[in-house]
Write a protein that holds these residues in place. Structure first.
Motif, mmCIF file in Angstrom:
data_model
loop_
_atom_site.group_PDB
_atom_site.id
_atom_site.type_symbol
_atom_site.label_atom_id
_atom_site.label_comp_id
_atom_site.label_asym_id
_atom_site.label_seq_id
_atom_site.Cartn_x
_atom_site.Cartn_y
_atom_site.Cartn_z
ATOM 1 N N VAL A 39 -0.972 17.862 48.845
ATOM 2 C CA VAL A 39 -1.039 16.389 48.781
ATOM 3 C C VAL A 39 -1.286 15.814 50.173
ATOM 4 C CG1 VAL A 39 0.304 14.301 48.329
ATOM 5 C CG2 VAL A 39 0.367 16.211 46.708
ATOM 6 N N VAL A 40 -0.590 16.367 51.166
ATOM 7 C CA VAL A 40 -0.769 15.904 52.546
ATOM 8 C C VAL A 40 -2.189 16.190 53.009
ATOM 9 C CG1 VAL A 40 -0.011 16.226 54.924
ATOM 10 C CG2 VAL A 40 1.666 16.162 53.082
ATOM 11 N N LEU A 41 -2.725 17.364 52.641
ATOM 12 C CA LEU A 41 -4.101 17.701 53.026
ATOM 13 C C LEU A 41 -5.087 16.707 52.398
ATOM 14 C CD1 LEU A 41 -6.243 19.506 54.307
ATOM 15 C CD2 LEU A 41 -6.077 21.008 52.295
ATOM 16 N N THR A 49 14.064 11.377 50.068
ATOM 17 C CA THR A 49 13.763 9.970 50.337
ATOM 18 C C THR A 49 12.962 9.834 51.626
ATOM 19 O OG1 THR A 49 15.776 9.289 49.184
ATOM 20 C CG2 THR A 49 14.789 7.708 50.707
ATOM 21 N N ASN A 50 13.353 10.602 52.646
ATOM 22 C CA ASN A 50 12.665 10.564 53.924
ATOM 23 C C ASN A 50 11.237 11.088 53.794
ATOM 24 O OD1 ASN A 50 12.272 10.285 56.735
ATOM 25 N ND2 ASN A 50 12.909 12.413 57.075
ATOM 26 N N TYR A 51 11.063 12.171 53.012
ATOM 27 C CA TYR A 51 9.723 12.747 52.849
ATOM 28 C C TYR A 51 8.811 11.794 52.069
ATOM 29 C CZ TYR A 51 5.964 15.579 50.961
ATOM 30 O OH TYR A 51 4.717 16.038 50.582
ATOM 31 N N ASP A 52 9.327 11.221 50.986
ATOM 32 C CA ASP A 52 8.514 10.302 50.195
ATOM 33 C C ASP A 52 8.068 9.099 51.033
ATOM 34 O OD1 ASP A 52 8.805 11.965 48.031
ATOM 35 O OD2 ASP A 52 10.457 10.837 47.124
ATOM 36 N N GLN A 109 -0.099 7.925 53.998
ATOM 37 C CA GLN A 109 -1.215 7.604 53.098
ATOM 38 C C GLN A 109 -1.732 6.179 53.314
ATOM 39 O OE1 GLN A 109 0.721 8.468 49.375
ATOM 40 N NE2 GLN A 109 -0.197 10.532 49.224
ATOM 41 N N ASN A 110 -0.842 5.289 53.746
ATOM 42 C CA ASN A 110 -1.224 3.889 53.994
ATOM 43 C C ASN A 110 -1.626 3.636 55.440
ATOM 44 O OD1 ASN A 110 -0.735 3.144 51.322
ATOM 45 N ND2 ASN A 110 1.446 2.816 51.748
ATOM 46 N N GLY A 111 -1.724 4.705 56.231
ATOM 47 C CA GLY A 111 -2.166 4.557 57.607
ATOM 48 C C GLY A 111 -1.111 4.043 58.556
ATOM 49 N N LEU A 112 0.169 4.093 58.145
ATOM 50 C CA LEU A 112 1.240 3.561 58.996
ATOM 51 C C LEU A 112 2.022 4.660 59.711
ATOM 52 C CD1 LEU A 112 2.596 0.825 56.564
ATOM 53 C CD2 LEU A 112 0.961 0.541 58.442
ATOM 54 N N GLY A 113 1.849 5.919 59.288
ATOM 55 C CA GLY A 113 2.597 7.009 59.906
ATOM 56 C C GLY A 113 1.669 8.089 60.421
ATOM 57 N N THR A 114 2.274 9.126 60.978
ATOM 58 C CA THR A 114 1.505 10.233 61.542
ATOM 59 C C THR A 114 1.734 11.503 60.722
ATOM 60 O OG1 THR A 114 3.261 10.931 63.043
ATOM 61 C CG2 THR A 114 1.737 9.232 63.828
ATOM 62 N N LEU A 115 0.827 12.438 60.903
ATOM 63 C CA LEU A 115 0.974 13.727 60.226
ATOM 64 C C LEU A 115 2.201 14.467 60.726
ATOM 65 C CD1 LEU A 115 -0.231 15.778 58.263
ATOM 66 C CD2 LEU A 115 -1.564 16.706 60.161
ATOM 67 N N ALA A 116 2.530 14.273 61.990
ATOM 68 C CA ALA A 116 3.716 14.929 62.540
ATOM 69 C C ALA A 116 4.973 14.448 61.822
ATOM 70 C CB ALA A 116 3.820 14.652 64.034
ATOM 71 N N ASP A 117 5.027 13.137 61.502
ATOM 72 C CA ASP A 117 6.186 12.613 60.783
ATOM 73 C C ASP A 117 6.300 13.244 59.397
ATOM 74 O OD1 ASP A 117 6.757 10.970 62.922
ATOM 75 O OD2 ASP A 117 5.599 9.280 62.122
ATOM 76 N N VAL A 118 5.160 13.390 58.732
ATOM 77 C CA VAL A 118 5.164 14.009 57.405
ATOM 78 C C VAL A 118 5.602 15.474 57.493
ATOM 79 C CG1 VAL A 118 3.756 14.606 55.389
ATOM 80 C CG2 VAL A 118 3.379 12.447 56.592
ATOM 81 N N SER A 119 5.102 16.178 58.504
ATOM 82 C CA SER A 119 5.448 17.588 58.670
ATOM 83 C C SER A 119 6.943 17.772 58.898
ATOM 84 C CB SER A 119 4.661 18.188 59.837
ATOM 85 O OG SER A 119 3.272 18.123 59.581
ATOM 86 N N VAL A 120 7.513 16.942 59.742
ATOM 87 C CA VAL A 120 8.953 17.024 60.017
ATOM 88 C C VAL A 120 9.747 16.734 58.752
ATOM 89 C CG1 VAL A 120 10.854 15.979 61.281
ATOM 90 C CG2 VAL A 120 8.701 16.490 62.451
ATOM 91 N N ALA A 121 9.336 15.702 57.995
ATOM 92 C CA ALA A 121 10.048 15.342 56.773
ATOM 93 C C ALA A 121 9.923 16.448 55.725
ATOM 94 C CB ALA A 121 9.513 14.031 56.226
ATOM 95 N N GLN A 122 8.722 17.032 55.647
ATOM 96 C CA GLN A 122 8.514 18.099 54.674
ATOM 97 C C GLN A 122 9.356 19.327 55.015
ATOM 98 O OE1 GLN A 122 4.502 19.535 54.455
ATOM 99 N NE2 GLN A 122 4.792 20.509 52.458
#
Length: 506
Positions: free
Chosen positions: A226-228, A446-449, A456-469
């Protein structure tokens, strides 16, 4: 010493030398040296082929019997059903049953010593005896020295009875020992079933944990995909870089690797489950998951009371206690060896024979037929006087064995109590850990979602998603492991306390 005696001694010496030679030649059955591989067959001399291959040839006559129960391929089996299959298939329980039967038969042997022993014998053969007879010189009659030879066949049927009347408790001690050992074997049979139930349950929980880890890794792979997809969509919109897409692809590859590792671990734990059940490792069986099975309830509060009742209930502790009492009976049996034994015996036989008697002095012979009955009734007392200290050594050995059994019993109690305390603490810790892990999973999800939505809305970074995941994945691992640990700890506590007595007790 006559010539015939020398001949007999010579024959015995030759026989002894022959037996010694046979004993020495038996070494040919073993390998020639410590570095020579063994090649050969049972009872035949080892063969030195000059090879250094220490392999053993396959024996096609050896029966190979690995349990392969008939299973329904469309059915998913629950833990109690897996335990029932194991109890029907495992050779461990059958061996324990045979040992219990063996111990019971030993009790019958001890009981038989109270009854008389009746034996019947028949001796038949041909014998030749020669005796030197002196001559007779009576003036008118003069007979020189000569030999009287008697030869003929003989048949002796006999019947004998012997009854030990009194032995100062030696048989009583032997019977009590056999009864205690039979009891120990019987409760040991139950202990074998309890151990089998525990082994299957523990393997089942490990397999369930491995399957949970595979599910978590499969979910992590889906999340990485999904992230990809989000990274590729952002790249098309011109708000992401090719570096982000490459990083997202790396996370997908890592998730695929983790899933492969988890799948291998799942297959390994499945094989361990089949091994615990005692069935063929090639068996294909569907296993129900833990699913929504509720966690074990809280442990009892009074640990001291739990230990006492558990030790009194555990079959291995009862077996050790019975063995200790059996060893104490060994002292009584050894002491009885110093006292006399009173027995009655009776015999009845008949000597039937036809003999030829010849006297070389008279150059004559005669036939003699014998048909003579005999009977006797005797009362005997046997009193040991001196045996070189053998009875003293046996008594010392019996006392040492009894003392060692007492210490083994005490050691087993300490070990069993420690097992109960450890399982008690592990269960309590696992239940607390699962509660904490459940809260951690809720917060991490909750943090990951939120991180994924922001990205997805352009407000965060991939690094943030990776850490949450990563945080969600670790939290899910912790929750799954804590859940498995709780079930395994509950099974361990039930086994340690002697309450894991059937498949329905889980």
């Amino acid at each position: 010493m006559g010539g015939r005696s020398f001949i007999h001694l010579g024959a015995l010496a030759i026989m002894a030398l022959g037996l010694a030679a046979c004993s020495s030649s038996a070494l040919k059955l073993a390998p020639a040296s410590a570095t020579t591989p063994y090649q050969g067959m049972a009872g035949q001399a080892a063969v030195d082929t000059g090879s250094r291959d220490f392999g053993v040839a396959a024996d096609p006559t050896m029966p190979i019997a690995i349990a392969t129960p008939k299973l329904d391929s469309s059915r998913s089996y629950s833990l109690p059903e897996l335990i029932n299959i194991a109890q029907l298939s495992s050779p461990v329980t059958r061996a324990a049953w045979e040992r219990a039967r063996e111990a019971a038969a030993a009790t019958g042997i001890a009981e038989a010593t109270y009854l008389p022993v009746l034996t019947a014998d028949v001796l038949a053969g041909y014998a030749v005896t020669s005796n030197t007879a002196p001559g007779i010189d009576a003036g008118i009659i003069s007979v020189p020295n000569g030999t009287i030879t008697t030869s003929g066949g003989q048949l002796v049927p006999s019947l004998a009875i012997k009854w030990l009347l009194f032995d100062f408790g030696a048989r009583d001690a032997a019977l009590a020992t056999a009864q205690q050992l039979s009891f120990a074997a019987n409760v040991g049979f139950n202990a074998t079933h309890q151990k089998l139930i525990f082994d299957v349950a523990n393997a089942y929980y490990q397999y369930s944990a491995a399957r949970a880890q595979s599910r978590i890794d499969r979910e992590a792979l889906d999340n990485a995909k999904v992230v990809l997809s989000a990274a590729e969509a952002r790249l098309k919109q011109g708000v992401a870089t090719t570096m982000e897409v490459a990083q997202a692809k790396q996370q997908v590859a890592q998730a695929q690797f983790d899933l492969t590792q988890a799948s291998g671990h799942e297959r390994g734990s499945y094989s361990m489950l089949l091994g615990a059940m005692g069935i063929s490792p090639t068996t294909s069986i569907k296993v129900q998951d833990l699913g929504g099975k509720p966690l074990p309830r809280q442990v009892p509060a009074n640990l001291d009371s739990l230990i006492v009742t558990s030790l009194q209930r555990r079959p291995d502790v009862q077996a050790s206690f019975a063995q200790m009492k059996a060893s104490e009976q060994g002292i009584l049996a050894a002491q009885a060896e110093f006292l006399p034994k009173i027995a009655v015996s009776a015999t009845a036989n008949r000597v039937i024979g036809n003999y030829s008697v010849s006297d070389s002095r008279l150059s004559s012979s005669a036939n003699l037929e014998v048909n003579q009955p005999n009977a006797a009734l005797l009362l005997g007392v046997t009193m040991p006087i001196f045996d070189g200290g053998m009875r003293d050594a046996r008594l010392d050995s019996a006392r040492a064995n009894a003392a060692a059994s007492q210490q083994d019993f005490a050691r087993l109690q300490n070990t069993a109590a420690q097992e109960i305390v450890v399982a008690y603490d592990v269960l309590r810790t696992s239940l607390s850990g699962h509660a904490a892990a459940s809260e951690l999973v809720s917060a991490a999800r909750t943090n990951y979602d939120a991180a994924l939505e922001y990205y997805q809305n352009g407000l965060g970074t991939l690094a943030d998603v990776s850490v949450a995941q990563t945080g969600l994945l670790k939290a899910q691992y912790a929750q799954a492991q804590a859940r498995s640990n709780a079930f395994a700890a509950a099974a361990t506590l039930a086994f340690a306390t002697g309450t894991m007595t059937s498949a329905g007790s889980l």
